[in-house]
Write an enzyme that holds these catalytic residues in place. Structure first.
Site, PDB file in Angstrom:
ATOM      1  N   SER A  81       3.234  97.108  51.130  1.00  0.00           N
ATOM      2  CA  SER A  81       3.036  96.961  49.696  1.00  0.00           C
ATOM      3  C   SER A  81       2.102  95.787  49.400  1.00  0.00           C
ATOM      4  CB  SER A  81       4.395  96.825  48.998  1.00  0.00           C
ATOM      5  OG  SER A  81       4.269  97.057  47.615  1.00  0.00           O
ATOM      6  N   ASP A  87       5.160 103.761  48.573  1.00  0.00           N
ATOM      7  CA  ASP A  87       5.395 102.394  49.015  1.00  0.00           C
ATOM      8  C   ASP A  87       6.171 102.344  50.335  1.00  0.00           C
ATOM      9  OD1 ASP A  87       6.454  99.657  49.176  1.00  0.00           O
ATOM     10  OD2 ASP A  87       5.736  99.464  47.124  1.00  0.00           O
TER      11      ASP A  87
END
Length: 734
Positions: free
Chosen positions: A62, A208
């Protein structure tokens, strides 16, 4: 021997072992996800460089993948810090294209609808996008920042070998990205489910990486790291008292999932490794305006571990050698484009998209021009993502622009809400819903239907059909049925009110003049009916009907950066209309109408100048009543604010104002707010001989809020003869 002693012994044995092999231990850096909190990683990197700690491998998730990828590409911590500080996070986390890059057709959509919903219709089913944000601007920014290593396809060949961790939303499995487009890999790793749209990569649909491995210690070990420095900036679990509604429950579920795999990674750390956990307090995952604060916290956290980090330092010669090796070897050189192609999965012709690019084969690659061209393609509002790549073929370099059509299109539902309330006019509400079928053919034809209920109910249908690719000539037939109440006033008092209905057909032929304007030639045939509801007739009989037949030539221009709170640009409209009985109307006359609005900003302060005028000419029979369709109206917000809505009416009109507007609140305020004031002057006249003889003056003070449902204005309006009003206005007054 205690745990610390055993750790030191193991570290010494490891150092002796690698020294005997002629190498120092390989250091792997692991950067966790955590949204805006991830800026703390930059502070840690600054301390690592200050202590001469070389990093041999990086794995990130991320925001950790973004910071880690930029560092792996050769950027220094200071360069990354400047890049983060220079980003307008309030803009980059939105999908709306700069209005200056919208097609003129899309600009006109804002006249019809305050808000474009994200609801699509596909295969007779209502569809929604897979994320609130498509991430178009974020991807282009990442591509810009990683341009020096755009030619690197294997991340092992970056100045520092790198891995980004993502999750395949289709299987729930971890996906470790070690090749491809670095910017796309970083964007995929940071695709927070439901917030950012997933990234398509082959058959994978990636979100993610925090879902499966928020602190990818195992990944960096598999890359070859002997020692791991892990930085955990993930959001801690909320306390019981902090869980108060559905949003905090959903956020807690996400945190539980992330913390679970993070704790497993922490448990896998060895005594020779080092874990840093910056104390970020209440700094949230979306607090991007506070990235500078996060960087400072990360730097202080690393400084507190200075002695532990110093174990991994190297001498000056080794540090100099490491620094030399991590400089990017793929600095961009001037590239002349041998070819330019489009990968386009929509119904539009590739030629339509190519025409919106400023670059042509044979041109030097220009990133600024390319980004403007991509903005124009994205501004057609038909694509969920528009990206690009440079490609080598037979020793020549070309540009490939990839445009992926919206998965929830190509047909869309739209809605609109407009409202006003003031002391003078009472209240008025209009609610509208529309259906637009886009890209119905390769040239970009569109079919639209709009229905409105409220103060001005209407039904509208149009077909917009370009006839060519470049600055297209188009035809635009329209049909509309509408109804409204019309009041007539004298000395500020309403003396008559009519029920007005109209049916009209219009056929325009025009040409777009780039993104800034268009010219149209049109024919309109309409039939109006009116009936007196209350009061006494003055300008019209009790009941009646009128036929309108006209041809018109009009030029429109629009470069305003916002139709609701403009800070730069201009908007203008010039029209010449000829009404004739031979065209199907009841009367013969001509009209000229002109309107222009200018906006200029210095700092937070904007100067607004507006002027408009309408002039009519009818040969002979000067005392005959003018038809309703031959009148101009004034009254209402920014249209002689202190008067009733449409209080002044006549075949001759002039009006203007000078306005001032100031942005208030912070740069990243969730709802931008403005305060403003205007000085206004204008009037309408019934006869040509009276044009310009007497002027009505007034002004306004207002507070403006750019809300999710549209621009909202609250304020006070005044006019001469002690006319004053307080108002609420939801709509576009500019």
């Amino acid at each position: 021997m205690n745990r610390m002693g055993r750790g030191i012994l193991l570290l010494l044995l490891l150092v002796i072992g690698v020294a005997q092999a002629g190498e120092r231990p390989r250091i792997g850096l692991v950067l966790s996800g955590g949204g805006a909190r991830g800026a703390a990683h930059v502070g840690v990197l600054k301390v690592l460089e200050r202590l001469h700690v070389p990093v041999d491998y990086i794995a990130g998730t991320s925001m950790g993948a973004i910071i880690g990828g930029l560092y792996a590409s050769g950027m220094s911590p200071e360069e990354i810090e400047r890049a983060l500080a220079g980003i307008d996070w309030n803009d980059i986390l939105k999908d709306n294209t700069s209005r200056s890059l919208l097609s003129f057709r899309r600009k006109r959509d804002q006249d019809q609808f305050l808000t474009r919903s994200a609801v699509g219709v596909r295969n007779r089913q209502v569809r929604l996008p897979m994320g609130l944000i498509q991430g178009q601007k974020l991807l282009l920014k990442l591509k810009e920042l990683t341009r020096p290593v755009a030619g690197v396809k294997k991340f092992d060949n970056l100045p520092i070998p790198f891995r980004a961790v993502a999750t395949d939303i289709g299987t729930g499995r971890e996906v470790v990205l070690g090749k491809g487009d670095l910017a796309v890999a970083m964007r995929a790793s940071a695709a927070i489910p439901s917030v950012f749209a997933p990234v398509r990569m082959g058959r994978l649909l990636l979100v993610d990486g925090g879902v499966t491995d928020n602190l990818p210690v195992r990944v960096v070990r598999e890359m070859g790291a002997d020692i791991v420095i892990a930085v955990d900036i993930s959001t801690p679990l909320r306390s019981r008292n902090e869980i108060t509604d559905a949003l905090t429950v959903a956020d807690q579920l996400t945190n539980i999932m992330t913390r679970g795999n993070t704790e497993r990674s922490i448990a896998s750390l060895k005594s020779t490794d080092l874990l840093l956990v910056p104390k970020l307090g209440n700094l949230g995952t979306i607090d991007f305006p506070r990235v500078g604060e996060a960087i400072g916290i990360g730097e202080r956290a690393a400084e507190k571990q200075r002695r532990a980090l110093a174990r991994f330092s190297v001498d000056q010669a080794a540090w100099k050698d490491w620094k030399a090796r991590r400089r990017p070897h793929y600095r961009p050189k001037p590239v002349r484009l041998a070819f330019i192609e489009v990968e386009n999965d929509s119904r539009l012709s590739d030629r339509v998209l190519l025409d919106r690019l400023e670059l042509r084969p044979g041109d030097l690659f220009d990133l600024e021009k390319l980004q403007r061209g991509i903005g124009r393609i994205y501004g057609m509002d038909l694509f969920e993502q528009v990206s690009y790549r440079l490609e080598q073929r037979n020793g020549k370099t070309g540009l490939v622009v990839k445009a992926r059509a919206k998965s929830w299109g190509p047909n869309y539902l739209l809605w609109d809400l407009r409202f006003f309330a003031d002391w003078q006019s009472g209240t008025g509400l209009n609610v509208g819903a529309g259906y637009t079928r886009t890209a119905i053919n390769p040239l970009g034809g569109e079919l639209r239907a709009i229905a409105r209920i409220g103060e001005r109910p209407s039904l509208f249908l149009e077909w917009y059909q370009p006839l060519w690719y470049k600055n297209p000539v188009f035809i635009n037939p329209q049909v509309e049925l509408l109804r409204r109440t019309m009041g007539f006033f004298k000395d500020g008092s309403e003396f008559a009110e009519y029920d007005f209905r109209q049916a009209r057909f219009r056929l325009d032929v025009g040409q777009e003049l780039g993104d800034w304007g268009e010219i149209r030639l049109g024919y309109q045939l309409a039939y109006d009916r009116y009936r007196l509801n209350i009061g006494e007739p003055l300008y019209l009989p009790h009941n009646g009907g009128e036929h309108e037949g006209r041809v018109s030539l009009q030029l429109q221009a629009d470069t305003l950066d916002s139709l609701y709170f403009p800070t730069s640009g201009y908007r203008g409209h010039l029209a010449y209309r000829v009404y004739r009985k031979v065209l199907g109307g009841d009367q013969n006359f001509e009209q000229l109408f002109a309107r222009v609005t200018l906006a200029k900003t210095v700092g937070r302060n904007t100067l607004l100048l507006h002027g408009q005028a309408g002039y009519s000419h009818r040969p002979g029979n000067g005392n005959a009543l003018w038809p309703l369709y031959g009148r101009f109206d004034l009254g209402g917000f920014l249209n002689l604010t202190g008067l009733h809505h449409y209080e002044l009416t006549g075949p001759y009109m002039a009006f203007g104002y000078a306005g001032f507007m100031r942005r208030i609140g912070g740069r990243f305020s969730p709802v931008p707010a403005y305060v403003g004031a205007t000085l206004e002057v204008g009037n309408t006249w019934q006869k040509e001989s009276g044009f310009g003889n007497r002027w009505v003056t007034g002004g306004s003070l207002f507070l403006g809020l750019d809300t999710p449902v549209g621009p909202l204005y609250l304020g006070l309006g005044v006019a001469e003869n002690n006319r004053e009003t307080a108002f609420v206005f939801l709509g576009s007054p500019f």
